[in-house]
Design a protein around this motif. Structure first.
Motif, PDB file in Angstrom:
ATOM      1  N   LEU A   4      48.640 -25.311  30.288  1.00  0.00           N
ATOM      2  CA  LEU A   4      48.840 -24.223  28.662  1.00  0.00           C
ATOM      3  C   LEU A   4      48.051 -24.700  28.180  1.00  0.00           C
ATOM      4  N   PHE A   5      47.980 -26.293  27.865  1.00  0.00           N
ATOM      5  CA  PHE A   5      47.506 -26.973  26.487  1.00  0.00           C
ATOM      6  C   PHE A   5      45.788 -27.195  27.004  1.00  0.00           C
ATOM      7  N   SER A   6      45.407 -27.464  27.680  1.00  0.00           N
ATOM      8  CA  SER A   6      43.908 -27.409  28.442  1.00  0.00           C
ATOM      9  C   SER A   6      43.619 -26.033  28.238  1.00  0.00           C
ATOM     10  N   ARG A   7      44.171 -25.455  28.947  1.00  0.00           N
ATOM     11  CA  ARG A   7      43.970 -23.731  28.305  1.00  0.00           C
ATOM     12  C   ARG A   7      43.668 -23.691  26.662  1.00  0.00           C
ATOM     13  N   TYR A   8      44.866 -24.136  25.452  1.00  0.00           N
ATOM     14  CA  TYR A   8      44.891 -24.008  24.264  1.00  0.00           C
ATOM     15  C   TYR A   8      43.461 -24.895  23.976  1.00  0.00           C
ATOM     16  N   ILE A   9      42.692 -25.914  24.706  1.00  0.00           N
ATOM     17  CA  ILE A   9      41.958 -26.852  23.857  1.00  0.00           C
ATOM     18  C   ILE A   9      40.165 -25.903  24.514  1.00  0.00           C
ATOM     19  N   SER A  10      40.343 -25.031  25.840  1.00  0.00           N
ATOM     20  CA  SER A  10      38.838 -24.338  25.330  1.00  0.00           C
ATOM     21  C   SER A  10      38.803 -23.663  24.516  1.00  0.00           C
ATOM     22  N   VAL A  11      40.164 -22.513  24.199  1.00  0.00           N
ATOM     23  CA  VAL A  11      40.077 -21.436  23.108  1.00  0.00           C
ATOM     24  C   VAL A  11      39.155 -22.572  21.477  1.00  0.00           C
ATOM     25  N   GLY A  12      39.910 -23.744  22.088  1.00  0.00           N
ATOM     26  CA  GLY A  12      39.671 -24.630  20.231  1.00  0.00           C
ATOM     27  C   GLY A  12      38.458 -25.126  20.436  1.00  0.00           C
ATOM     28  N   VAL A  13      37.643 -25.099  22.032  1.00  0.00           N
ATOM     29  CA  VAL A  13      36.067 -25.590  21.920  1.00  0.00           C
ATOM     30  C   VAL A  13      35.525 -24.289  21.495  1.00  0.00           C
ATOM     31  N   ILE A  14      35.898 -23.418  21.771  1.00  0.00           N
ATOM     32  CA  ILE A  14      35.372 -21.719  21.462  1.00  0.00           C
ATOM     33  C   ILE A  14      35.531 -21.485  20.298  1.00  0.00           C
ATOM     34  N   ASN A  15      36.437 -21.617  19.558  1.00  0.00           N
ATOM     35  CA  ASN A  15      36.554 -21.452  18.178  1.00  0.00           C
ATOM     36  C   ASN A  15      35.876 -21.742  17.119  1.00  0.00           C
ATOM     37  N   THR A  16      35.542 -23.122  17.644  1.00  0.00           N
ATOM     38  CA  THR A  16      34.900 -24.182  16.895  1.00  0.00           C
ATOM     39  C   THR A  16      33.474 -24.382  16.365  1.00  0.00           C
ATOM     40  N   ALA A  17      33.341 -23.615  17.914  1.00  0.00           N
ATOM     41  CA  ALA A  17      31.910 -23.322  17.798  1.00  0.00           C
ATOM     42  C   ALA A  17      31.420 -21.987  17.112  1.00  0.00           C
ATOM     43  N   MET A  18      32.714 -21.632  17.359  1.00  0.00           N
ATOM     44  CA  MET A  18      32.579 -20.403  16.615  1.00  0.00           C
ATOM     45  C   MET A  18      32.054 -20.075  15.160  1.00  0.00           C
ATOM     46  N   HIS A  19      33.190 -20.725  14.653  1.00  0.00           N
ATOM     47  CA  HIS A  19      33.080 -21.108  13.168  1.00  0.00           C
ATOM     48  C   HIS A  19      31.999 -21.856  12.721  1.00  0.00           C
ATOM     49  N   TRP A  20      31.215 -22.963  13.294  1.00  0.00           N
ATOM     50  CA  TRP A  20      30.454 -23.901  12.774  1.00  0.00           C
ATOM     51  C   TRP A  20      29.295 -23.029  13.179  1.00  0.00           C
ATOM     52  N   VAL A  21      28.831 -21.674  14.503  1.00  0.00           N
ATOM     53  CA  VAL A  21      28.012 -21.168  13.867  1.00  0.00           C
ATOM     54  C   VAL A  21      27.474 -20.236  13.335  1.00  0.00           C
ATOM     55  N   CYS A  22      29.310 -19.764  12.833  1.00  0.00           N
ATOM     56  CA  CYS A  22      29.462 -18.443  11.311  1.00  0.00           C
ATOM     57  C   CYS A  22      28.641 -18.879  10.192  1.00  0.00           C
ATOM     58  N   PHE A  23      29.426 -20.185   9.889  1.00  0.00           N
ATOM     59  CA  PHE A  23      28.733 -20.128   8.752  1.00  0.00           C
ATOM     60  C   PHE A  23      27.452 -21.169   8.712  1.00  0.00           C
ATOM     61  N   GLY A  24      26.798 -21.768   9.760  1.00  0.00           N
ATOM     62  CA  GLY A  24      25.444 -21.217   9.066  1.00  0.00           C
ATOM     63  C   GLY A  24      24.718 -20.416   9.449  1.00  0.00           C
ATOM     64  N   ALA A  25      24.917 -18.968  10.235  1.00  0.00           N
ATOM     65  CA  ALA A  25      24.197 -18.335   9.907  1.00  0.00           C
ATOM     66  C   ALA A  25      24.162 -17.444   8.078  1.00  0.00           C
ATOM     67  N   LEU A  26      25.396 -17.493   7.868  1.00  0.00           N
ATOM     68  CA  LEU A  26      25.476 -16.621   6.526  1.00  0.00           C
ATOM     69  C   LEU A  26      25.193 -17.952   5.539  1.00  0.00           C
ATOM     70  N   LEU A  27      25.632 -19.056   5.529  1.00  0.00           N
ATOM     71  CA  LEU A  27      24.168 -19.746   4.886  1.00  0.00           C
ATOM     72  C   LEU A  27      22.595 -19.352   5.277  1.00  0.00           C
ATOM     73  N   HIS A  28      22.175 -19.854   6.350  1.00  0.00           N
ATOM     74  CA  HIS A  28      20.958 -19.656   6.617  1.00  0.00           C
ATOM     75  C   HIS A  28      20.638 -17.751   6.519  1.00  0.00           C
ATOM     76  N   PHE A  29      20.750 -16.956   6.676  1.00  0.00           N
ATOM     77  CA  PHE A  29      20.485 -15.481   6.886  1.00  0.00           C
ATOM     78  C   PHE A  29      20.744 -15.131   5.907  1.00  0.00           C
ATOM     79  N   PHE A  30      22.135 -15.098   4.925  1.00  0.00           N
ATOM     80  CA  PHE A  30      22.710 -14.079   3.699  1.00  0.00           C
ATOM     81  C   PHE A  30      22.947 -14.834   3.386  1.00  0.00           C
ATOM     82  N   GLU A  31      22.679 -16.325   2.350  1.00  0.00           N
ATOM     83  CA  GLU A  31      22.488 -17.291   1.152  1.00  0.00           C
ATOM     84  C   GLU A  31      23.930 -16.680   1.091  1.00  0.00           C
TER      85      GLU A  31
END
Length: 120
Positions: A4-31
């Motif tokens: 269960l914890f391994s699955r939670y970690i897997s989701v966490g890795v993906i959501n962290t990546a999503m957060h960083w990509v969205c953050f960067g895209a909003l800064l870069h493309f939408f200022e």
């Protein structure tokens, strides 16, 4: 419990990546400002995390009450971490690492025993 914890970690890795990509895209493309980009990215990532954990990790029903409880808890944790970091003058990278570790453990415990407590 380890599976269960391994699955939670897997989701966490993906959501962290999503957060960083969205953050960067909003800064870069939408200022967007950092504040707007970070809050927006947080809500996108935490929403993904909630639904992925409900379905895949805990095999439980995603309800609006559970969503609000999950987002509120994670948001309060993020805000408190930032507040403490500002108060003690911690570096941003230390804040990011501390929040990532703390939210992984505290978020799992809160999800398992509060939000999705009826999950099998």
């Amino acid at each position: 419990m380890l599976n269960l914890f391994s699955r939670y970690i897997s989701v966490g890795v993906i959501n962290t990546a999503m957060h960083w990509v969205c953050f960067g895209a909003l800064l870069h493309f939408f200022e967007a400002t950092q504040a707007v980009a970070n809050v927006s990215a947080f809500f996108i990532a935490v929403t993904f995390s909630f639904f992925a954990n409900a379905r895949w990790t805990f095999k439980s029903q995603a309800t609006s009450g559970r969503y609000i409880a999950f987002v509120a808890f994670m948001g309060i944790m993020a805000g408190m971490t930032g507040y403490i970091a500002d108060a003690i003058g911690a570096s941003p990278i230390l804040t990011l690492l501390a929040f990532s570790g703390f939210s992984l453990v505290a978020g799992f415990i809160y999800s398992k025993f509060i939000v999705f407590r009826d999950a099998k």
